[in-house]
Design an enzyme around this catalytic site. Structure first.
Site, short mmCIF file in Angstrom:
data_model
loop_
_atom_site.label_atom_id
_atom_site.label_comp_id
_atom_site.label_asym_id
_atom_site.label_seq_id
_atom_site.Cartn_x
_atom_site.Cartn_y
_atom_site.Cartn_z
N SER A 198 0.81 -1.22 0.00
CA SER A 198 0.00 0.00 0.00
C SER A 198 0.84 1.27 0.00
O SER A 198 0.31 2.36 -0.22
CB SER A 198 -0.95 0.02 1.20
OG SER A 198 -0.27 0.38 2.39
N LYS A 202 1.04 3.92 7.26
CA LYS A 202 0.26 4.79 6.38
C LYS A 202 0.71 6.24 6.52
O LYS A 202 1.36 6.63 7.49
CB LYS A 202 -1.24 4.71 6.73
CG LYS A 202 -1.90 3.37 6.43
CD LYS A 202 -2.06 3.12 4.95
CE LYS A 202 -2.86 1.86 4.67
NZ LYS A 202 -2.12 0.64 5.04
#
Length: 217
Positions: free
Chosen positions: A127, A165
């Site tokens: 990601s 993230k």
């Protein structure tokens, strides 16, 4: 005078009386790589720096110098006067779907004594590829419970799952942004943002060696 990676590369190459062509030939043969002349020229002219940490490590090894000297972080050419700080690789962090936190130590990394880094995590998932963080890379983390908008953080969700993230806080919401258009962001409202705990900020990344069809960059 501060010297960059490119400055050090050029200096070492000239000290060894090697042309760029000679250096590339020997380097690629020794490390089974595909480093290009054009990229070495960009490095030496401080236009680009290596995106793969392994390249820096291999070049330092090629010339027999300390990695921190190669990166311009130290003037101690052979690392004889540096006592490194050992930090643990505590486990795996998800760059993708959050995974349960793992406490098992996977090994250790070493940083300079003055570097404010407390632990490492091994990346699992894709990601964060837009930030050039890939599966298998090692992220170096500074412990802190607050980060600025846009910084990359190790985040624990609901006391269990841990993910990597880019962090944003806006309009009462927390957004854990993925750097992969195929993976949606994780959004937490004011009601459930208490589930989020920041473990620390990513300071830098140690890249796993990878092969690209157009050579290393």
């Amino acid at each position: 005078m501060f010297e960059t990676f490119g400055d050090r590369l050029k200096k070492l190459r000239l000290e060894h009386e090697m042309t760029i062509d000679e250096f590339i030939k020997e380097f690629n043969k020794r490390y089974d790589t595909n480093l290009k002349k054009s990229m070495v020229s960009r490095y030496e002219n401080n236009i680009h720096t290596p995106k793969q940490f392994t390249i820096v490590e291999n070049i330092a090894d090629f010339f027999g110098v300390d990695i921190n000297y190669m990166m311009g972080r130290s003037d101690d050419k052979y690392g004889e006067n540096i006592k490194y700080k050992q930090i643990p690789i505590l486990g795996t962090i998800a760059a993708g779907i959050p995974i349960s936190a793992q406490e098992d130590r996977l090994g250790y990394e070493y940083v300079l004594p003055h570097e404010d880094i407390h632990f490492c995590l091994k990346v699992k998932g894709d990601s964060m590829i837009g930030a050039r963080i890939f599966d298998g890379d090692i992220v170096f983390i500074r412990k802190q419970d607050i980060v600025e908008n846009g910084e990359i953080a190790a985040v624990q969700i609901d006391g269990e799952e841990v993910t990597l993230k880019r962090f944003y806080k806006e309009n009462g919401r927390i957004i854990l942004h993925s750097e992969n258009p195929l993976i949606p962001d994780m959004i937490f409202t004011a009601k459930d943002k208490k589930l989020i705990k920041i473990l620390g900020k990513v300071i830098y990344v140690k890249f796993k060696a990878r092969w690209y069809t157009n050579g290393y960059d």
